[in-house]
Design a protein around this motif. Structure first.
Motif, PDB file in Angstrom:
ATOM      1  N   PHE A 193      -6.628   9.703   7.505  1.00 46.36           N
ATOM      2  CA  PHE A 193      -7.698  10.689   7.384  1.00 46.36           C
ATOM      3  C   PHE A 193      -7.476  11.757   8.449  1.00 46.36           C
ATOM      4  O   PHE A 193      -7.571  11.487   9.647  1.00 46.36           O
ATOM      5  CB  PHE A 193      -9.057  10.015   7.583  1.00 46.36           C
ATOM      6  N   LEU A 194      -7.165  12.961   7.998  1.00 45.96           N
ATOM      7  CA  LEU A 194      -6.922  14.088   8.892  1.00 45.96           C
ATOM      8  C   LEU A 194      -8.086  15.063   8.798  1.00 45.96           C
ATOM      9  O   LEU A 194      -8.801  15.105   7.792  1.00 45.96           O
ATOM     10  CB  LEU A 194      -5.617  14.788   8.506  1.00 45.96           C
ATOM     11  N   ALA A 195      -8.257  15.853   9.837  1.00 40.82           N
ATOM     12  CA  ALA A 195      -9.328  16.854   9.846  1.00 40.82           C
ATOM     13  C   ALA A 195      -8.752  18.226  10.147  1.00 40.82           C
ATOM     14  O   ALA A 195      -7.733  18.358  10.830  1.00 40.82           O
ATOM     15  CB  ALA A 195     -10.390  16.495  10.877  1.00 40.82           C
ATOM     16  N   ALA A 196      -9.413  19.233   9.594  1.00 45.33           N
ATOM     17  CA  ALA A 196      -9.072  20.627   9.883  1.00 45.33           C
ATOM     18  C   ALA A 196     -10.369  21.424   9.836  1.00 45.33           C
ATOM     19  O   ALA A 196     -11.345  21.021   9.191  1.00 45.33           O
ATOM     20  CB  ALA A 196      -8.076  21.182   8.872  1.00 45.33           C
ATOM     21  N   LEU A 203      -4.112  20.324  12.470  1.00 48.77           N
ATOM     22  CA  LEU A 203      -4.583  19.052  11.928  1.00 48.77           C
ATOM     23  C   LEU A 203      -4.826  18.033  13.040  1.00 48.77           C
ATOM     24  O   LEU A 203      -4.068  17.948  14.002  1.00 48.77           O
ATOM     25  CB  LEU A 203      -3.556  18.487  10.945  1.00 48.77           C
ATOM     26  N   ARG A 204      -5.891  17.273  12.882  1.00 46.63           N
ATOM     27  CA  ARG A 204      -6.227  16.217  13.834  1.00 46.63           C
ATOM     28  C   ARG A 204      -6.461  14.918  13.063  1.00 46.63           C
ATOM     29  O   ARG A 204      -7.194  14.899  12.082  1.00 46.63           O
ATOM     30  CB  ARG A 204      -7.500  16.568  14.620  1.00 46.63           C
ATOM     31  N   MET A 205      -5.829  13.854  13.521  1.00 38.38           N
ATOM     32  CA  MET A 205      -6.023  12.567  12.859  1.00 38.38           C
ATOM     33  C   MET A 205      -7.337  11.955  13.323  1.00 38.38           C
ATOM     34  O   MET A 205      -7.630  11.915  14.519  1.00 38.38           O
ATOM     35  CB  MET A 205      -4.857  11.631  13.161  1.00 38.38           C
ATOM     36  N   ILE A 206      -8.136  11.486  12.351  1.00 38.25           N
ATOM     37  CA  ILE A 206      -9.446  10.907  12.644  1.00 38.25           C
ATOM     38  C   ILE A 206      -9.409   9.386  12.517  1.00 38.25           C
ATOM     39  O   ILE A 206     -10.021   8.672  13.318  1.00 38.25           O
ATOM     40  CB  ILE A 206     -10.515  11.471  11.695  1.00 38.25           C
ATOM     41  N   ALA A 207      -8.683   8.884  11.528  1.00 35.66           N
ATOM     42  CA  ALA A 207      -8.638   7.438  11.314  1.00 35.66           C
ATOM     43  C   ALA A 207      -7.521   7.103  10.330  1.00 35.66           C
ATOM     44  O   ALA A 207      -6.970   7.990   9.657  1.00 35.66           O
ATOM     45  CB  ALA A 207      -9.971   6.921  10.788  1.00 35.66           C
ATOM     46  N   ARG A 208      -7.210   5.821  10.280  1.00 38.72           N
ATOM     47  CA  ARG A 208      -6.261   5.296   9.300  1.00 38.72           C
ATOM     48  C   ARG A 208      -6.905   4.060   8.681  1.00 38.72           C
ATOM     49  O   ARG A 208      -7.564   3.279   9.375  1.00 38.72           O
ATOM     50  CB  ARG A 208      -4.944   4.924   9.973  1.00 38.72           C
ATOM     51  N   PRO A 226       0.827  -1.214   0.000  1.00 38.94           N
ATOM     52  CA  PRO A 226       0.000   0.000   0.000  1.00 38.94           C
ATOM     53  C   PRO A 226       0.859   1.261   0.000  1.00 38.94           C
ATOM     54  O   PRO A 226       1.888   1.320   0.678  1.00 38.94           O
ATOM     55  CB  PRO A 226      -0.829  -0.121   1.279  1.00 38.94           C
ATOM     56  N   ARG A 227       0.434   2.265  -0.741  1.00 36.42           N
ATOM     57  CA  ARG A 227       1.139   3.533  -0.808  1.00 36.42           C
ATOM     58  C   ARG A 227       0.550   4.508   0.203  1.00 36.42           C
ATOM     59  O   ARG A 227      -0.669   4.571   0.369  1.00 36.42           O
ATOM     60  CB  ARG A 227       1.033   4.124  -2.215  1.00 36.42           C
ATOM     61  N   ASP A 228       1.414   5.271   0.856  1.00 38.63           N
ATOM     62  CA  ASP A 228       0.938   6.266   1.812  1.00 38.63           C
ATOM     63  C   ASP A 228       0.097   7.314   1.094  1.00 38.63           C
ATOM     64  O   ASP A 228       0.419   7.743  -0.016  1.00 38.63           O
ATOM     65  CB  ASP A 228       2.112   6.958   2.508  1.00 38.63           C
ATOM     66  N   ALA A 229      -0.971   7.734   1.766  1.00 40.52           N
ATOM     67  CA  ALA A 229      -1.842   8.775   1.226  1.00 40.52           C
ATOM     68  C   ALA A 229      -2.383   9.615   2.373  1.00 40.52           C
ATOM     69  O   ALA A 229      -2.519   9.131   3.499  1.00 40.52           O
ATOM     70  CB  ALA A 229      -2.997   8.149   0.436  1.00 40.52           C
ATOM     71  N   GLY A 230      -2.661  10.866   2.075  1.00 40.18           N
ATOM     72  CA  GLY A 230      -3.227  11.776   3.065  1.00 40.18           C
ATOM     73  C   GLY A 230      -4.542  12.348   2.567  1.00 40.18           C
ATOM     74  O   GLY A 230      -4.640  12.787   1.416  1.00 40.18           O
ATOM     75  N   THR A 231      -5.550  12.309   3.410  1.00 42.00           N
ATOM     76  CA  THR A 231      -6.869  12.845   3.078  1.00 42.00           C
ATOM     77  C   THR A 231      -7.256  13.884   4.124  1.00 42.00           C
ATOM     78  O   THR A 231      -6.993  13.688   5.307  1.00 42.00           O
ATOM     79  CB  THR A 231      -7.920  11.716   3.064  1.00 42.00           C
ATOM     80  N   LEU A 232      -7.846  14.976   3.677  1.00 39.86           N
ATOM     81  CA  LEU A 232      -8.218  16.042   4.599  1.00 39.86           C
ATOM     82  C   LEU A 232      -9.735  16.214   4.643  1.00 39.86           C
ATOM     83  O   LEU A 232     -10.379  16.458   3.619  1.00 39.86           O
ATOM     84  CB  LEU A 232      -7.566  17.361   4.200  1.00 39.86           C
ATOM     85  N   ILE A 233     -10.288  16.085   5.845  1.00 32.24           N
ATOM     86  CA  ILE A 233     -11.714  16.327   6.073  1.00 32.24           C
ATOM     87  C   ILE A 233     -11.848  17.752   6.594  1.00 32.24           C
ATOM     88  O   ILE A 233     -11.467  18.044   7.726  1.00 32.24           O
ATOM     89  CB  ILE A 233     -12.288  15.343   7.103  1.00 32.24           C
ATOM     90  N   LEU A 234     -12.355  18.638   5.763  1.00 33.39           N
ATOM     91  CA  LEU A 234     -12.566  20.021   6.190  1.00 33.39           C
ATOM     92  C   LEU A 234     -13.936  20.127   6.851  1.00 33.39           C
ATOM     93  O   LEU A 234     -14.945  19.714   6.272  1.00 33.39           O
ATOM     94  CB  LEU A 234     -12.489  20.967   4.997  1.00 33.39           C
ATOM     95  N   ILE A 235     -13.953  20.677   8.061  1.00 27.91           N
ATOM     96  CA  ILE A 235     -15.183  20.756   8.848  1.00 27.91           C
ATOM     97  C   ILE A 235     -15.594  22.213   9.002  1.00 27.91           C
ATOM     98  O   ILE A 235     -14.774  23.078   9.315  1.00 27.91           O
ATOM     99  CB  ILE A 235     -14.980  20.134  10.245  1.00 27.91           C
ATOM    100  N   ASP A 236     -16.879  22.456   8.792  1.00 29.59           N
ATOM    101  CA  ASP A 236     -17.445  23.797   8.935  1.00 29.59           C
ATOM    102  C   ASP A 236     -18.549  23.741   9.981  1.00 29.59           C
ATOM    103  O   ASP A 236     -19.482  22.943   9.855  1.00 29.59           O
ATOM    104  CB  ASP A 236     -18.001  24.259   7.580  1.00 29.59           C
ATOM    105  N   LEU A 241       3.264  19.764  13.303  1.00 33.31           N
ATOM    106  CA  LEU A 241       2.224  18.894  13.835  1.00 33.31           C
ATOM    107  C   LEU A 241       2.257  18.908  15.354  1.00 33.31           C
ATOM    108  O   LEU A 241       3.327  18.984  15.961  1.00 33.31           O
ATOM    109  CB  LEU A 241       2.437  17.455  13.354  1.00 33.31           C
ATOM    110  N   HIS A 242       1.081  18.829  15.977  1.00 33.41           N
ATOM    111  CA  HIS A 242       1.041  18.652  17.419  1.00 33.41           C
ATOM    112  C   HIS A 242       1.718  17.307  17.725  1.00 33.41           C
ATOM    113  O   HIS A 242       1.471  16.310  17.028  1.00 33.41           O
ATOM    114  CB  HIS A 242      -0.405  18.643  17.907  1.00 33.41           C
ATOM    115  N   PRO A 243       2.590  17.235  18.736  1.00 31.75           N
ATOM    116  CA  PRO A 243       3.324  15.996  19.022  1.00 31.75           C
ATOM    117  C   PRO A 243       2.434  14.767  19.166  1.00 31.75           C
ATOM    118  O   PRO A 243       2.793  13.680  18.698  1.00 31.75           O
ATOM    119  CB  PRO A 243       4.054  16.321  20.331  1.00 31.75           C
TER     120      PRO A 243
END
Length: 244
Positions: free
Chosen positions: A165-168, A145-150, A24-34, A78-80
């Motif tokens: 899956f990251l959120a902002a 950024l906050r991690m929601i899931a992998r 599997p290849r690393d990937a980053g997804t951003l969930i933008l929340i309003d 990133l937050h530690p």
């Protein structure tokens, strides 16, 4: 999705099986929340029907990680505790790789949705993919950024990704371009309430991650750092959920 058999996962995702195992290849997804009153909306876009991977599905902005993204200067790190979650779990992920995954999610969000996550300020870019941040004087920022899931795509698929899956928050965007992003990966960008997003034509793992996000927001509407998050992956013939 805990306890699903491989056959059930294959049926849900409706993907053809490949001829052999792929890493599997690393990937980053951003969930933008309003924030919308007492509720929340998320940004999603529909993939063109001509795409071989998930045509016509509504997804979050995101894509494959480019290792060189780790060298892009940022306004904040990133937050530690969030970095620790990006590194945790199966496989080996360095601090540089975790940074690259987070930055790839930010870059893809600009490319696919025209939204630049960061802080206003001078920024110099040596790569074409980051020139828009320099032109709009936006310094990418990772601290919000906050991690929601992998989720790791099961073996045997035509394409396999190890997706974080990251959120902002929408307020983390320093610029939103009216014309959207420069690529044609996504069309019909829409802000959907969580309940509506779960009912859209989305991949099953996206529906699962939306459920995770809803639970996390109900427990902590601010999405404070450090919360344990799930990782979905195949072990033997069973799709499992384990906490990071």
């Amino acid at each position: 999705m805990e306890g699903l058999s491989k056959a059930e996962v294959d049926r849900l995702e409706a993907k053809a099986l490949g001829p052999g195992p792929l890493r599997p290849r690393d990937a980053g997804t951003l969930i933008l929340i309003d924030r919308q009153g007492s509720g929340f909306r998320v940004l999603m876009g529909r993939r063109h029907m001509r795409h071989a991977f998930m045509p016509g599905k509504y997804v979050f902005p995101g894509g494959r990680t480019d290792p060189t993204d780790s060298r892009v200067p940022v306004a904040s790190a990133l937050h530690p505790e969030e970095e620790a979650k990006l590194i945790a779990g199966v496989g080996r992920t360095s601090h540089a790789r975790a940074r690259a995954i987070a930055l790839s999610a930010i870059r893809e969000t600009y490319e696919e949705a025209g939204i630049l996550i960061g802080e206003k300020g001078p920024f110099a870019a040596s790569r074409a993919e980051w020139q828009a941040f320099a032109e709009h004087e936006v310094r990418p920022a990772l601290s919000g950024l906050r991690m929601i899931a992998r989720a790791i795509t099961p073996p045997g698929r035509v394409r396999r990704y190890d997706t974080r899956f990251l959120a902002a928050w929408r307020g983390d965007a320093a610029a939103e371009l009216a014309g959207g992003g420069p690529t044609d990966e996504l069309e019909e960008l829409v802000w959907l309430p969580l309940a509506e997003a779960r009912q859209a034509d989305i991949p099953e793992i996206t529906r699962t991650v939306l459920g995770e996000l809803e639970m996390q927001l109900a427990d902590d509407p601010r999405l404070s750092p450090g919360r344990s998050v799930p990782c979905y992956r195949m072990v033997g013939k069973t799709f499992i959920r384990e906490l990071l």
